[in-house]
Structures are given as C-alpha cells and as structure tokens.
Scaffold this motif. Structure first.
Motif, mmCIF file in Angstrom:
data_model
loop_
_atom_site.group_PDB
_atom_site.id
_atom_site.type_symbol
_atom_site.label_atom_id
_atom_site.label_comp_id
_atom_site.label_asym_id
_atom_site.label_seq_id
_atom_site.Cartn_x
_atom_site.Cartn_y
_atom_site.Cartn_z
ATOM 1 N N LYS A 42 0.832 -1.199 0.000
ATOM 2 C CA LYS A 42 0.000 0.000 0.000
ATOM 3 C C LYS A 42 0.867 1.250 0.000
ATOM 4 O O LYS A 42 1.921 1.289 0.626
ATOM 5 N N LYS A 46 -3.633 3.198 -0.528
ATOM 6 C CA LYS A 46 -4.104 2.578 -1.777
ATOM 7 C C LYS A 46 -3.253 1.353 -2.087
ATOM 8 O O LYS A 46 -2.025 1.395 -1.978
ATOM 9 N N VAL A 48 -1.181 -0.800 -4.234
ATOM 10 C CA VAL A 48 -0.403 -0.562 -5.449
ATOM 11 C C VAL A 48 0.341 -1.824 -5.887
ATOM 12 O O VAL A 48 1.156 -1.791 -6.803
#
Length: 136
Positions: A42, A46, A48
């Motif tokens: 993250k 988010k 990734v």
C-alpha cells in the motif's frame, strides 16, 4: 447413456468436478487443507501491488502477482514474495510454485531463488509460459 455437453457457464460443473476431485484426493492423501492468502503493498492507503495465493496441503501456489509500474525496481516485489513465503511457512507450507509469461517476470522469480521446471511455447507473439518452484 452418457452425454457430453459444452458449457459457457461453468458454475455447476465446476462445483461437481471440484467435489469429485476432492473426494478422490481424500482417498489417496487424507484430509487436505486449502487456505487462501494475500499480501498487499500500500502507498498512502491505496493498494499498489500484491500477491494472491493458495496453500494446498504443504504447497503454496502463487496465483496472481502485480505491482504498479511506478513501484517497480524498488525491491518491493522481493519484499512481497518474502512476506507470502513467510506466511506460507507459518501455515505449514514447505514448497512454493508459480507460473509466469516470458514478458512478465521469469528473471524476477529466478532472482528470488525459484528454479524453472517447465515451459510451454505457442502463445501469441512468441510468448512462452514458465513454471517455477522453490523449497521453503
């Protein structure tokens, strides 16, 4: 009389095949564990990157592995592999395996200690599929 049917919706057939296969495997290997495991990378909350796999009996199968392009080349992939392997060991796995396409990550898996045990040519664009394994 038995008939063969080709289906585009696989749900019912998949359930029947998995149940039959599980029963057959149980006869030869006893009760088996199947555990899902996922590890995420993250950035600011988010996701990734990440790895999704399954441990069946004592073997981890890495099903999906992805990292956003901007996160590559920063040793994040090696950290994700180490994390899922550590979790697999904790859950009793002694081996791991993965397959990848020639344009994806065969060199990466080799650098993580995986050994190639098979390959199939014939994919579009001259792509080859490679299978790797590693003792945990």
């Amino acid at each position: 009389m038995a008939t063969i049917t080709v289906e585009r919706t696989i749900g019912t057939t998949k359930k029947a095949v998995l149940a039959g296969l599980a029963g057959y495997n149980h006869e030869h290997m006893g009760t088996q564990r199947l555990k899902g495991v996922a590890v995420s990378l993250k950035d600011r909350g988010k996701i990734v990157g990440g790895i999704v796999g399954q441990i069946w009996t004592t073997v981890l199968f890495i099903q999906w592995f992805w990292i956003e392009q901007k996160m590559r080349g920063q040793d994040q992939g090696s950290k994700l592999i180490a994390a899922i392997e550590d979790e697999a060991r904790r859950l009793g796995a002694t081996r791991s395996y993965v397959d990848t396409m020639s344009f994806q990550a065969p060199g990466f898996y080799r650098s993580c200690g995986y050994e190639e045990f098979g390959a199939i040519d014939g994919y579009p664009g001259g792509v080859t599929r490679h299978w790797f394994t590693k003792s945990l």
